[in-house]
Design a protein around this motif. Sequence first.
Motif, short mmCIF file in Angstrom:
data_model
loop_
_atom_site.label_atom_id
_atom_site.label_comp_id
_atom_site.label_asym_id
_atom_site.label_seq_id
_atom_site.Cartn_x
_atom_site.Cartn_y
_atom_site.Cartn_z
N PRO A 5 0.80 -1.23 0.00
CA PRO A 5 0.00 0.00 0.00
C PRO A 5 0.83 1.27 0.00
O PRO A 5 0.42 2.28 -0.58
CB PRO A 5 -0.83 -0.11 1.29
N VAL A 6 1.99 1.25 0.65
CA VAL A 6 2.86 2.42 0.73
C VAL A 6 4.27 2.03 0.35
O VAL A 6 4.85 1.10 0.94
CB VAL A 6 2.85 3.05 2.14
N GLU A 195 -8.43 15.54 12.24
CA GLU A 195 -8.79 15.84 13.62
C GLU A 195 -9.71 14.77 14.19
O GLU A 195 -9.56 14.36 15.35
CB GLU A 195 -9.47 17.21 13.69
N ALA A 196 -10.63 14.28 13.38
CA ALA A 196 -11.57 13.25 13.85
C ALA A 196 -10.86 11.95 14.20
O ALA A 196 -11.32 11.20 15.08
CB ALA A 196 -12.63 12.99 12.78
N HIS A 197 -9.76 11.67 13.53
CA HIS A 197 -9.03 10.43 13.76
C HIS A 197 -7.79 10.62 14.63
O HIS A 197 -7.04 9.66 14.85
CB HIS A 197 -8.60 9.82 12.42
N ASP A 198 -7.57 11.85 15.10
CA ASP A 198 -6.34 12.16 15.84
C ASP A 198 -5.12 11.72 15.02
O ASP A 198 -4.20 11.07 15.51
CB ASP A 198 -6.32 11.47 17.21
N ALA A 199 -5.17 12.07 13.74
CA ALA A 199 -4.11 11.70 12.80
C ALA A 199 -3.58 12.96 12.13
O ALA A 199 -4.13 14.06 12.30
CB ALA A 199 -4.67 10.74 11.75
N THR A 200 -2.54 12.82 11.37
CA THR A 200 -2.00 13.96 10.62
C THR A 200 -2.70 14.07 9.27
O THR A 200 -3.22 13.07 8.74
CB THR A 200 -0.50 13.79 10.37
N PRO A 201 -2.73 15.25 8.67
CA PRO A 201 -3.29 15.38 7.32
C PRO A 201 -2.56 14.50 6.32
O PRO A 201 -3.18 13.98 5.37
CB PRO A 201 -3.11 16.87 7.02
N ALA A 207 -4.25 7.56 3.36
CA ALA A 207 -5.37 6.64 3.57
C ALA A 207 -6.48 6.88 2.55
O ALA A 207 -7.11 5.92 2.07
CB ALA A 207 -5.91 6.80 4.99
N TRP A 208 -6.73 8.14 2.21
CA TRP A 208 -7.74 8.47 1.20
C TRP A 208 -7.37 7.86 -0.15
O TRP A 208 -8.21 7.25 -0.83
CB TRP A 208 -7.88 9.98 1.09
N ALA A 234 -1.21 3.45 6.11
CA ALA A 234 -1.97 2.43 5.38
C ALA A 234 -2.98 1.73 6.26
O ALA A 234 -3.95 1.13 5.76
CB ALA A 234 -1.01 1.41 4.78
N ASP A 235 -2.78 1.79 7.58
CA ASP A 235 -3.69 1.12 8.50
C ASP A 235 -4.85 2.03 8.94
O ASP A 235 -5.74 1.59 9.67
CB ASP A 235 -2.94 0.65 9.74
#
Length: 258
Positions: A5-6, A195-201, A207-208, A234-235
């Motif tokens: 995936p990456v 922000e909703a996933h507490d992840a980075t852009p 992931a998108w 990827a997760d």
Amino acid sequence: MDLPPVGLGTMGIDDPGAVATAVSVGYRHLDTARIYDNEAVVGDGLAAGLADGDLDRGDVTVATKLWTDDLAAGAVAPAARESADRLGVDAIDLLYVHRPRGDYDPETTLPAIDRVGDDGLVRNVGVSNFEVADLDRAIEVLGRPPAAHQTELHPLFLRPELLGHAREHGYPVVAYSPLAGGRVREIDAVAAVAEAHDATPEAVAIAWAAAKEPVVTIPKASSEAHLRANLAAADLELTDAEVAAIDAVEREEELFPE
């Protein structure tokens, strides 16, 4: 091809240590090109990464690309050999036509790459920056789909028709510049999902893209922290609504036009 995936995009990377670190933390797909002028850097990094771990050469897919002045029938084999020598590999796992421009002629270029494959120097033939008509012609000449199509893809640039073509013919799309040159941080929809996933852009952008079958990504990174973060992205699973929200972003011009 069954690509992870990456993977690692290496344009601009001039330190073999970054590539070695990528291999050591889990990257199994390295992408370069003759025009990047760093095939030797990637090769040295690959060798160091393999030496430090329990991997075999066959565990890592190494891809490079023939530039537009390497695409005449008589130039393909010498250029491929030079690339393999710089990469320090016996065979190139995936050799792309970088752009269907310059000396590219599907009737002569693609059979020439196929012949190099018959000689064992190239394992898979790919194409890059093709339009649908170019892809159709390549399939007609080769008698099969390309092993992969590499194209720019990120939240600010998406070509649905290319994804549809890949799904129809059963080959992966390799998305380069999935972080839009760092601009994903400026996209409100991406930031909201992050922000909703507490992840980075950046993680959300990867992931998108990965949510769009049959897409794999090759973001560039040099530091171990960024390499690990991109790999872990990827997760991250986005909801259909989150993917749709990013799909609805107003598109802009591609970062790397012809």
